[in-house]
Design a protein around this motif. Structure first.
Motif, PDB file in Angstrom:
ATOM      1  N   THR A   1       0.837  -1.196   0.000  1.00  0.00           N
ATOM      2  CA  THR A   1       0.000   0.000   0.000  1.00  0.00           C
ATOM      3  C   THR A   1       0.865   1.236   0.000  1.00  0.00           C
ATOM      4  O   THR A   1       1.778   1.370   0.809  1.00  0.00           O
ATOM      5  N   SER A   2       0.605   2.125  -0.934  1.00  0.00           N
ATOM      6  CA  SER A   2       1.364   3.366  -1.017  1.00  0.00           C
ATOM      7  C   SER A   2       0.952   4.292   0.111  1.00  0.00           C
ATOM      8  O   SER A   2      -0.161   4.223   0.632  1.00  0.00           O
TER       9      SER A   2
ATOM     10  N   ASP B   1       1.900   9.262  -4.573  1.00  0.00           N
ATOM     11  CA  ASP B   1       1.358   7.913  -4.747  1.00  0.00           C
ATOM     12  C   ASP B   1       1.277   7.634  -6.235  1.00  0.00           C
ATOM     13  O   ASP B   1       0.405   8.144  -6.927  1.00  0.00           O
TER      14      ASP B   1
ATOM     15  N   ASN C   1       0.279   5.198  -7.841  1.00  0.00           N
ATOM     16  CA  ASN C   1      -0.908   4.489  -8.297  1.00  0.00           C
ATOM     17  C   ASN C   1      -2.100   5.410  -8.479  1.00  0.00           C
ATOM     18  O   ASN C   1      -3.151   4.984  -8.926  1.00  0.00           O
ATOM     19  N   GLU C   2      -1.951   6.688  -8.097  1.00  0.00           N
ATOM     20  CA  GLU C   2      -3.002   7.672  -8.317  1.00  0.00           C
ATOM     21  C   GLU C   2      -2.718   8.534  -9.538  1.00  0.00           C
ATOM     22  O   GLU C   2      -3.576   9.311  -9.955  1.00  0.00           O
TER      23      GLU C   2
ATOM     24  N   ARG D   1      -7.646   9.641  -5.776  1.00  0.00           N
ATOM     25  CA  ARG D   1      -8.097   8.276  -5.533  1.00  0.00           C
ATOM     26  C   ARG D   1      -7.282   7.309  -6.376  1.00  0.00           C
ATOM     27  O   ARG D   1      -6.675   7.694  -7.365  1.00  0.00           O
ATOM     28  N   LYS D   2      -7.282   6.060  -5.943  1.00  0.00           N
ATOM     29  CA  LYS D   2      -6.601   5.029  -6.718  1.00  0.00           C
ATOM     30  C   LYS D   2      -7.181   4.981  -8.128  1.00  0.00           C
ATOM     31  O   LYS D   2      -8.384   5.057  -8.322  1.00  0.00           O
ATOM     32  N   SER D   3      -6.318   4.860  -9.116  1.00  0.00           N
ATOM     33  CA  SER D   3      -6.770   4.848 -10.505  1.00  0.00           C
ATOM     34  C   SER D   3      -7.457   3.534 -10.840  1.00  0.00           C
ATOM     35  O   SER D   3      -7.232   2.504 -10.208  1.00  0.00           O
TER      36      SER D   3
ATOM     37  N   TYR E   1      -4.987   0.805 -11.863  1.00  0.00           N
ATOM     38  CA  TYR E   1      -4.373   0.076 -10.756  1.00  0.00           C
ATOM     39  C   TYR E   1      -5.374  -0.883 -10.110  1.00  0.00           C
ATOM     40  O   TYR E   1      -5.034  -2.009  -9.747  1.00  0.00           O
ATOM     41  N   LYS E   2      -6.606  -0.424 -10.009  1.00  0.00           N
ATOM     42  CA  LYS E   2      -7.631  -1.233  -9.350  1.00  0.00           C
ATOM     43  C   LYS E   2      -7.907  -2.527 -10.114  1.00  0.00           C
ATOM     44  O   LYS E   2      -8.047  -3.604  -9.519  1.00  0.00           O
TER      45      LYS E   2
ATOM     46  N   SER F   1      -0.030   1.308 -12.551  1.00  0.00           N
ATOM     47  CA  SER F   1      -0.205   2.733 -12.302  1.00  0.00           C
ATOM     48  C   SER F   1      -0.594   3.421 -13.607  1.00  0.00           C
ATOM     49  O   SER F   1      -0.318   2.911 -14.698  1.00  0.00           O
TER      50      SER F   1
END
Length: 305
Positions: free
Chosen positions: A133-134, A154, A156-157, A171-173, A176-177, A182
């Motif tokens: 987790t970033s 981060d 991943n955002e 928010r997380k992209s 990535y989700k 990323s």
């Protein structure tokens, strides 16, 4: 205590307790066997990935200025002059080879870094699905009241997405989700596909047909746009937008520009370049399709591969 109880006690020699060496999922193992391996390779690959971007970034500035910015702002006449001047540089002995090598180094080092990090997480966490987790970093111990000074480091955002621009926080992209990539990495893979197609049509096909690409200019681009406007205009806009996102977002990370203000400016520049690409296509389209022998040659370029 009775004497009988005391006499029943015996000295037991110490024996080591055997523990299961299997890693517990989600908990890093100390002394990971991958540590010496990754300690050597990952920093080296990071440096290769970082400095291999310089040649392509310089080329992108020159090429985009001639093909995207100039037609939309100064007209196709000025753009042709810039393209002719640029061709003298692009096709000088060794330039294209150096550009190709640096681009391949950047792509392969990025893929290798991704694979090494996945392997390292697998060794440490006991599961290929385990992800680190970033963490968010604040601008300082006493952060500014201005939300534009907020720092979000981060990867991943990415640039924070639309929610960031609306002041709703990063928010997380989605990449990535759902893909484990990323936004920067995902845009890189898309860019490789777009660039490969572009190079085939603009450089490789003319070489296969005529042995050189001296006839490739704005009239060739105009001919392609007039043959298939939707495909060509959308393709050019996607290429420019993806290139702008990947290059600018990448340099943001290298220069550690993580503030919301920096990300907003980056989004603005990406939007401007993409819009200029769209306008440029319509300006170039006005040149019109080619005719006769030139049209046959251009069609052969388009259809060769």
């Amino acid at each position: 205590m009775s004497s009988s109880s005391t006499s029943s006690l015996r000295t037991v020699p110490p024996e080591p307790i055997t523990l299961n060496d299997d890693p517990i999922p989600g908990i890093p193992t100390s002394g990971s066997p991958s540590k010496p391996f990754t300690l050597c390779l990952i920093p080296a690959l990071k440096q290769v990935q970082k400095y291999s971007t310089i040649p392509f970034s310089i080329f992108a500035i020159l090429h985009v200025s001639a093909v995207v910015v100039a037609p939309a702002t100064a007209g196709t006449g000025i753009a042709e002059e810039l393209i002719s001047a640029g061709r003298e540089l692009y096709q000088v002995s060794g330039f294209e080879q150096g550009l190709l090598i640096s681009t391949l180094l950047h792509v392969f080092s990025g893929v290798a870094l991704s694979l090494l990090r996945q392997y390292d997480r697998y060794i440490k966490y006991g599961s290929r699905k385990a992800r680190v987790t970033s963490t968010r970093k604040k601008a300082s111990k006493f952060p500014s009241s201005d939300p534009n000074d907020e720092i979000v480091d981060d990867k991943n955002e990415g640039l924070g997405g639309i929610s960031s621009l609306l002041g709703l926080g990063s928010r997380k992209s989605l990449t990535y989700k759902y893909l484990g990539l990323s936004p920067l990495s995902f845009s890189g893979y898309v860019l490789v596909a777009c660039l490969a197609y572009h190079v085939v049509k603009e450089r490789i096909n003319p070489l296969l047909v005529d042995g050189d690409s001296s006839m490739v200019d704005l009239s060739y681009v105009s001919h392609a746009i007039n043959l298939d406007p939707l495909k060509t205009i959308v393709g050019m806009s996607v290429l420019v937008g993806t290139s702008a996102y990947h290059i600018l977002s990448g340099w943001n990370r290298y220069l550690k520009l993580f503030t919301l203000r920096a990300r907003k400016r980056t989004y603005g520049l990406i939007a401007i370049l993409t819009a200029l690409a769209f306008v440029s296509c319509f300006e170039i389209k006005k040149i019109g399709p080619a005719y006769g022998v030139t049209a046959k040659t251009f069609n052969a370029y388009i259809e060769a591969l």
